[in-house]
Write a protein that holds these residues in place. Structure first.
Motif, short mmCIF file in Angstrom:
data_model
loop_
_atom_site.label_atom_id
_atom_site.label_comp_id
_atom_site.label_asym_id
_atom_site.label_seq_id
_atom_site.Cartn_x
_atom_site.Cartn_y
_atom_site.Cartn_z
N GLU A 82 0.87 -1.18 0.00
CA GLU A 82 0.00 0.00 0.00
C GLU A 82 0.91 1.22 0.00
N PRO A 83 1.07 1.90 -1.14
CA PRO A 83 2.03 3.01 -1.24
C PRO A 83 1.84 4.10 -0.19
N ASP A 84 0.65 4.29 0.32
CA ASP A 84 0.43 5.32 1.33
C ASP A 84 0.63 4.79 2.75
N ARG A 85 0.93 3.48 2.89
CA ARG A 85 1.16 2.87 4.20
C ARG A 85 2.34 1.90 4.12
N LEU A 86 3.48 2.38 3.67
CA LEU A 86 4.65 1.52 3.53
C LEU A 86 5.21 1.15 4.89
N ILE A 87 5.80 -0.03 4.96
CA ILE A 87 6.48 -0.45 6.18
C ILE A 87 7.92 0.03 6.11
N ASP A 88 8.36 0.70 7.15
CA ASP A 88 9.74 1.18 7.24
C ASP A 88 10.46 0.39 8.32
N VAL A 89 11.62 -0.15 7.98
CA VAL A 89 12.46 -0.84 8.94
C VAL A 89 13.81 -0.17 8.98
N VAL A 90 14.46 -0.28 10.12
CA VAL A 90 15.71 0.43 10.36
C VAL A 90 16.79 -0.58 10.75
N GLN A 116 7.04 -6.58 2.12
CA GLN A 116 7.83 -5.65 1.30
C GLN A 116 8.00 -4.41 2.17
N ALA A 117 9.22 -3.96 2.36
CA ALA A 117 9.46 -2.82 3.23
C ALA A 117 10.59 -1.96 2.68
N ARG A 118 10.62 -0.72 3.16
CA ARG A 118 11.77 0.15 2.87
C ARG A 118 12.75 -0.03 4.03
N VAL A 119 14.03 -0.15 3.71
CA VAL A 119 15.06 -0.34 4.72
C VAL A 119 15.92 0.91 4.79
N PHE A 120 16.08 1.42 6.01
CA PHE A 120 16.90 2.60 6.26
C PHE A 120 17.99 2.26 7.26
N GLU A 121 19.11 2.95 7.15
CA GLU A 121 20.15 2.83 8.17
C GLU A 121 19.75 3.70 9.35
N HIS A 122 20.23 3.35 10.54
CA HIS A 122 19.86 4.13 11.73
C HIS A 122 20.39 5.57 11.66
N THR A 123 21.37 5.82 10.83
CA THR A 123 21.92 7.17 10.69
C THR A 123 21.25 7.99 9.58
N ASP A 124 20.38 7.35 8.79
CA ASP A 124 19.69 8.07 7.72
C ASP A 124 18.75 9.12 8.30
N LEU A 125 18.71 10.29 7.67
CA LEU A 125 17.83 11.36 8.13
C LEU A 125 16.38 11.04 7.81
N LEU A 126 15.50 11.41 8.73
CA LEU A 126 14.06 11.27 8.49
C LEU A 126 13.63 12.23 7.40
N TYR A 132 4.83 12.58 9.31
CA TYR A 132 5.62 11.35 9.48
C TYR A 132 6.43 11.42 10.78
N VAL A 133 7.17 12.49 10.96
CA VAL A 133 8.06 12.63 12.11
C VAL A 133 7.28 12.69 13.42
N SER A 134 6.09 13.27 13.42
CA SER A 134 5.32 13.43 14.66
C SER A 134 4.92 12.09 15.27
N ARG A 135 4.93 11.02 14.49
CA ARG A 135 4.62 9.68 15.02
C ARG A 135 5.69 9.20 15.99
N PHE A 136 6.87 9.82 15.95
CA PHE A 136 8.01 9.29 16.68
C PHE A 136 8.57 10.25 17.72
N ILE A 137 7.76 11.16 18.22
CA ILE A 137 8.21 12.07 19.26
C ILE A 137 8.40 11.28 20.55
N GLY A 138 9.51 11.53 21.25
CA GLY A 138 9.85 10.78 22.45
C GLY A 138 8.99 11.13 23.65
N PRO A 144 12.75 13.42 16.73
CA PRO A 144 13.77 12.60 16.06
C PRO A 144 14.31 13.28 14.81
N VAL A 145 15.57 13.03 14.53
CA VAL A 145 16.22 13.56 13.34
C VAL A 145 16.55 12.42 12.37
N THR A 146 16.98 11.29 12.93
CA THR A 146 17.36 10.13 12.12
C THR A 146 16.37 8.99 12.35
#
Length: 177
Positions: A82-90, A116-126, A132-138, A144-146
Motif C-alpha cells: 500500500e504506497p500510502d502505508r509503507l512499512i519502514d524498517v531500520v 515488502q518494506a523500505r530499509v533505512f540505516e539508523h543514521t539516515d535522516l528522516l 511522518y516525524v510526529s509519530r516518533f516524538i519521544g 527525532p532527526v534520524t
C-alpha cells in the motif's frame, strides 16, 4: 562494503504477479542490507521475512481491519503493498532490522508471508514531513532527526521493562486478538 554477498530476490505485486528480480546485498548475518538493483515499483522495497524483524512497541494498536481479518487477507492475497502505508524498517547499530510499523509485521508473521518494506540505516535522516516525524516524538518531547532516533523514541514510549530489555526493539509482539 565488507562482509556481504550478493543475492537475487523475486519481487512480486500484492496479487502475486512477478515484477522481476532484484539484486540484494546480503549481510554476514543473512539479513538483506538493501536493494542494489532497481525493480519497476519505484518505491525501493525489499522483501523480508517478518520473523527476522524486531518491533518497537509492546503491542499493536488496531487501525482499520482487525488483526484476524488482516491475517486472513494476507493468507489469501499475500502481502499487498500500500504506497500510502509503507512499512519502514531500520538497520540498527547491531546490524539487525527493527520496524517502525508493527501491525502488518504481526499479521504477516501469523499469515506466514514475507513483507515488502523500505530499509533505512539508523543514521539516515528522516524525511522533512511533519506528519511522518510526529509519530516518533519521544516521551519527553524529543524530536527525532534520524531513523535511529525514531526507533529510540518509539521504544522510549514503552514501559521501563521493555526499554531496558529491548533497547533496539523486541523479537516478540503481542496483540489483544
Amino acid at each position: 562494503m565488507e562482509g556481504f554477498r550478493l543475492g537475487f530476490r523475486k519481487v512480486v505485486h500484492g496479487d502475486g504477479r512477478a515484477m522481476g528480480a532484484t539484486l540484494f546485498a546480503i549481510g554476514t548475518a543473512g539479513v538483506p542490507m538493501g536493494r542494489l538493483g532497481a525493480a519497476d515499483d519505484g518505491l525501493r522495497l525489499v522483501e523480508l521475512d517478518p520473523m527476522l524483524i524486531r518491533t518497537t512497541q509492546t503491542t499493536v494498536k488496531q487501525q482499520g481491519a482487525t488483526i484476524p481479518a488482516l491475517v486472513e487477507s494476507m493468507k489469501r492475497n499475500g502481502f499487498v503493498v500500500e504506497p500510502d502505508r509503507l512499512i519502514d524498517v531500520v538497520r540498527m547499530p547491531d546490524g539487525v532490522l527493527t520496524s517502525l510499523d508493527n501491525t502488518r509485521i504481526l499479521a504477516a508473521q501469523r499469515a506466514g508471508v514475507n513483507i515488502q518494506a523500505r530499509v533505512f540505516e539508523h543514521t539516515d535522516l528522516l524525511p522533512d514531513d511533519l506528519d511522518y516525524v510526529s509519530r516518533f516524538i519521544g516521551r519527553k518531547g524529543e524530536i527525532p532527526v534520524t531513523f535511529g532516533d525514531a526507533v529510540a523514541n518509539r521504544i522510549s514510549n514503552q514501559n521501563s521493562l521493555f526499554r531496558t530489555v529491548y533497547p533496539y526493539g523486541s523479537p516478540y509482539i503481542g496483540s489483544a486478538h
